[in-house]
Design a protein around this motif. Structure first.
Motif, PDB file in Angstrom:
ATOM      1  N   ASP A 213      16.300  12.627   9.227  1.00  0.00           N
ATOM      2  CA  ASP A 213      15.753  12.428  10.688  1.00  0.00           C
ATOM      3  C   ASP A 213      14.241  12.619  10.807  1.00  0.00           C
ATOM      4  OD1 ASP A 213      17.346  15.332  10.332  1.00  0.00           O
ATOM      5  OD2 ASP A 213      16.852  15.652  12.248  1.00  0.00           O
ATOM      6  N   TRP A 214      14.008  13.416   9.306  1.00  0.00           N
ATOM      7  CA  TRP A 214      12.794  14.053   9.529  1.00  0.00           C
ATOM      8  C   TRP A 214      12.060  13.152   8.036  1.00  0.00           C
ATOM      9  CZ3 TRP A 214      10.308  17.110  12.509  1.00  0.00           C
ATOM     10  CH2 TRP A 214      10.877  17.936  13.188  1.00  0.00           C
TER      11      TRP A 214
ATOM     12  N   LYS B  96       3.701  24.209   8.339  1.00  0.00           N
ATOM     13  CA  LYS B  96       4.542  24.692   7.023  1.00  0.00           C
ATOM     14  C   LYS B  96       3.790  24.257   5.310  1.00  0.00           C
ATOM     15  CE  LYS B  96       8.763  21.997   8.695  1.00  0.00           C
ATOM     16  NZ  LYS B  96       8.232  22.509  10.220  1.00  0.00           N
TER      17      LYS B  96
ATOM     18  N   PHE C  19      14.020  23.644   6.811  1.00  0.00           N
ATOM     19  CA  PHE C  19      14.058  24.626   8.237  1.00  0.00           C
ATOM     20  C   PHE C  19      14.223  24.074   9.330  1.00  0.00           C
ATOM     21  CE2 PHE C  19       9.769  24.658   6.414  1.00  0.00           C
ATOM     22  CZ  PHE C  19       9.217  25.993   6.595  1.00  0.00           C
ATOM     23  N   GLY C  20      14.597  24.741  10.256  1.00  0.00           N
ATOM     24  CA  GLY C  20      15.551  23.986  11.841  1.00  0.00           C
ATOM     25  C   GLY C  20      15.917  24.683  13.078  1.00  0.00           C
ATOM     26  N   THR C  21      16.277  24.784  13.829  1.00  0.00           N
ATOM     27  CA  THR C  21      17.006  25.067  14.745  1.00  0.00           C
ATOM     28  C   THR C  21      17.798  25.708  14.954  1.00  0.00           C
ATOM     29  OG1 THR C  21      15.669  23.758  16.172  1.00  0.00           O
ATOM     30  CG2 THR C  21      16.889  25.516  17.847  1.00  0.00           C
ATOM     31  N   PHE C  22      18.892  24.746  14.328  1.00  0.00           N
ATOM     32  CA  PHE C  22      20.080  25.941  14.156  1.00  0.00           C
ATOM     33  C   PHE C  22      21.117  26.131  15.457  1.00  0.00           C
ATOM     34  CE2 PHE C  22      17.998  25.952   9.978  1.00  0.00           C
ATOM     35  CZ  PHE C  22      19.472  24.703   9.268  1.00  0.00           C
TER      36      PHE C  22
ATOM     37  N   GLU D 183      10.252  30.379  11.990  1.00  0.00           N
ATOM     38  CA  GLU D 183       9.206  29.616  12.343  1.00  0.00           C
ATOM     39  C   GLU D 183       8.822  29.290  13.533  1.00  0.00           C
ATOM     40  OE1 GLU D 183      10.814  25.446  12.202  1.00  0.00           O
ATOM     41  OE2 GLU D 183       9.263  24.906  11.247  1.00  0.00           O
TER      42      GLU D 183
ATOM     43  N   ILE E 289      27.784  14.226  13.940  1.00  0.00           N
ATOM     44  CA  ILE E 289      27.691  15.635  15.195  1.00  0.00           C
ATOM     45  C   ILE E 289      26.416  16.011  15.106  1.00  0.00           C
ATOM     46  CG2 ILE E 289      27.732  16.822  12.942  1.00  0.00           C
ATOM     47  CD1 ILE E 289      30.379  18.630  14.076  1.00  0.00           C
TER      48      ILE E 289
ATOM     49  N   VAL F  49      23.914  21.061   4.956  1.00  0.00           N
ATOM     50  CA  VAL F  49      22.576  20.617   4.772  1.00  0.00           C
ATOM     51  C   VAL F  49      21.984  22.047   4.128  1.00  0.00           C
ATOM     52  CG1 VAL F  49      21.258  20.844   6.913  1.00  0.00           C
ATOM     53  CG2 VAL F  49      20.094  19.425   5.390  1.00  0.00           C
TER      54      VAL F  49
ATOM     55  N   ARG G  45      22.115  13.082   6.515  1.00  0.00           N
ATOM     56  CA  ARG G  45      22.436  13.702   7.752  1.00  0.00           C
ATOM     57  C   ARG G  45      24.348  13.930   8.227  1.00  0.00           C
ATOM     58  NH1 ARG G  45      19.884  15.581  13.263  1.00  0.00           N
ATOM     59  NH2 ARG G  45      21.573  14.927  13.655  1.00  0.00           N
ATOM     60  N   THR G  46      24.788  14.767   8.266  1.00  0.00           N
ATOM     61  CA  THR G  46      26.233  14.919   8.278  1.00  0.00           C
ATOM     62  C   THR G  46      26.521  13.452  10.090  1.00  0.00           C
ATOM     63  OG1 THR G  46      26.679  16.739   7.283  1.00  0.00           O
ATOM     64  CG2 THR G  46      27.846  15.336   8.987  1.00  0.00           C
TER      65      THR G  46
ATOM     66  N   GLY H 255      16.624  17.135   6.638  1.00  0.00           N
ATOM     67  CA  GLY H 255      17.553  16.652   7.004  1.00  0.00           C
ATOM     68  C   GLY H 255      16.451  15.248   7.051  1.00  0.00           C
TER      69      GLY H 255
ATOM     70  N   LYS I 135      10.303  20.916  23.136  1.00  0.00           N
ATOM     71  CA  LYS I 135      11.397  20.101  22.811  1.00  0.00           C
ATOM     72  C   LYS I 135      11.925  19.751  25.025  1.00  0.00           C
ATOM     73  CE  LYS I 135      14.346  20.360  18.827  1.00  0.00           C
ATOM     74  NZ  LYS I 135      15.802  20.958  18.488  1.00  0.00           N
TER      75      LYS I 135
ATOM     76  N   LEU J 170       4.976  24.645  14.025  1.00  0.00           N
ATOM     77  CA  LEU J 170       5.272  23.041  12.597  1.00  0.00           C
ATOM     78  C   LEU J 170       3.971  22.842  12.332  1.00  0.00           C
ATOM     79  CD1 LEU J 170       7.021  20.480  15.318  1.00  0.00           C
ATOM     80  CD2 LEU J 170       8.393  21.638  13.698  1.00  0.00           C
TER      81      LEU J 170
HETATM   82  N1  C2G Z   1      20.977  18.502  10.413  1.00  0.00           N
HETATM   83  C1  C2G Z   1      22.145  17.443   9.176  1.00  0.00           C
HETATM   84  N2  C2G Z   1      23.190  16.993  10.013  1.00  0.00           N
HETATM   85  C2  C2G Z   1      23.701  16.933  11.447  1.00  0.00           C
HETATM   86  C3  C2G Z   1      22.638  17.576  11.937  1.00  0.00           C
HETATM   87  C4  C2G Z   1      21.917  18.158  11.339  1.00  0.00           C
HETATM   88  O1  C2G Z   1      22.049  17.154   8.536  1.00  0.00           O
HETATM   89  N3  C2G Z   1      24.429  16.031  11.739  1.00  0.00           N
HETATM   90  C5  C2G Z   1      20.050  18.754   9.504  1.00  0.00           C
HETATM   91  C6  C2G Z   1      18.842  17.781  10.250  1.00  0.00           C
HETATM   92  O2  C2G Z   1      18.721  17.619   9.420  1.00  0.00           O
HETATM   93  C7  C2G Z   1      18.231  19.439   9.912  1.00  0.00           C
HETATM   94  C8  C2G Z   1      18.836  20.937   9.480  1.00  0.00           C
HETATM   95  O3  C2G Z   1      20.343  20.198  10.391  1.00  0.00           O
HETATM   96  O4  C2G Z   1      17.517  19.402   8.835  1.00  0.00           O
HETATM   97  C9  C2G Z   1      18.545  22.107  11.115  1.00  0.00           C
HETATM   98  O5  C2G Z   1      18.721  20.809  12.399  1.00  0.00           O
HETATM   99  P1  C2G Z   1      18.098  21.121  13.310  1.00  0.00           P
HETATM  100  O6  C2G Z   1      18.849  22.289  14.220  1.00  0.00           O
HETATM  101  O7  C2G Z   1      17.780  19.804  14.916  1.00  0.00           O
HETATM  102  O8  C2G Z   1      16.823  21.561  13.547  1.00  0.00           O
HETATM  103  P2  C2G Z   1      15.098  20.620  14.329  1.00  0.00           P
HETATM  104  O9  C2G Z   1      15.389  21.048  14.869  1.00  0.00           O
HETATM  105  O10 C2G Z   1      14.948  19.090  13.395  1.00  0.00           O
HETATM  106  O11 C2G Z   1      14.222  20.935  12.896  1.00  0.00           O
HETATM  107  O12 C2G Z   1      10.503  22.316  11.262  1.00  0.00           O
HETATM  108  C10 C2G Z   1      12.042  21.631  12.324  1.00  0.00           C
HETATM  109  C11 C2G Z   1      11.914  21.932  13.268  1.00  0.00           C
HETATM  110  O13 C2G Z   1      12.770  24.051  12.832  1.00  0.00           O
HETATM  111  C12 C2G Z   1      13.290  21.157  14.081  1.00  0.00           C
END
Ligand code: C2G
Length: 134
Positions: free
Chosen positions: A98-99, A81, A10-13, A75, A121, A23, A117-118, A96, A48, A78
């Motif tokens: 951060d979760w 899930k 999952f993510g916002t991307f 999605e 960035i 990821v 996480r990368t 990632g 957010k 939250l």
């Molecule tokens: N990510 C990463 N490295 C980065 C930035 C992001 O690996 N430098 C990963 C995050 O850990 C996540 C994915 O990319 O797994 C998407 O990151 P975001 O778009 O920030 O998603 P987020 O808003 O955290 O997701 O259910 C979760 C929600 O969808 C929110």
């Protein structure tokens, strides 16, 4: 023949960058097919306090076009899930780190993996950099 192993993430991307790509690539390597939940605009506004730069339709289109991605869905919450994991028959949930620890409760229905996480960035840093014109 055994069932294909489905991975879900999952993510916002938003403002798609190489951290997002990495990821997704690493998640895909953990199974046979990858489905990605892209967070809805309304969910971002709720959680957010701001709209993403790119709309959910644009973010869905970008993620759906990636080679390692087999399917995308919106999605909406939250809190859904567990339903999404079951609906898509996912054997692995990837997020990632951060979760880290936040989704351990789903360990009863799938494997839960947090990937590093990368470094250096993020969407927020990119927006700041672009706004500053540097
Ligand atoms: N990510 C990463 N490295 C980065 C930035 C992001 O690996 N430098 C990963 C995050 O850990 C996540 C994915 O990319 O797994 C998407 O990151 P975001 O778009 O920030 O998603 P987020 O808003 O955290 O997701 O259910 C979760 C929600 O969808 C929110």
């Amino acid at each position: 023949m055994s069932e294909p192993r489905t991975v879900i993430t999952f993510g916002t991307f938003d403002v798609f960058h190489v951290g997002h790509l990495r990821v997704i690539q690493r998640a895909a390597e953990l199974g046979d097919r990858l489905v990605v939940g892209v967070s809805a605009d309304a969910l971002n506004l709720r959680k957010k306090g701001r709209e993403p730069v790119f709309s959910e339709a644009e973010r869905l289109a970008i993620v759906a076009a990636l080679k390692p991605v087999d399917g995308v869905f919106l999605e909406e919450s939250l809190e859904l899930k567990r339903d999404y994991i079951l609906e898509h028959g996912a054997a692995v949930l990837v997020m990632g780190d951060d979760w880290a620890g936040r989704f351990d409760e789903f360990g009863d229905i799938c494997e839960v993996v947090y990937l590093p996480r990368t470094p250096a960035i993020s969407t927020t840093a990119l927006i700041e950099k672009i706004s500053a014109g540097s």
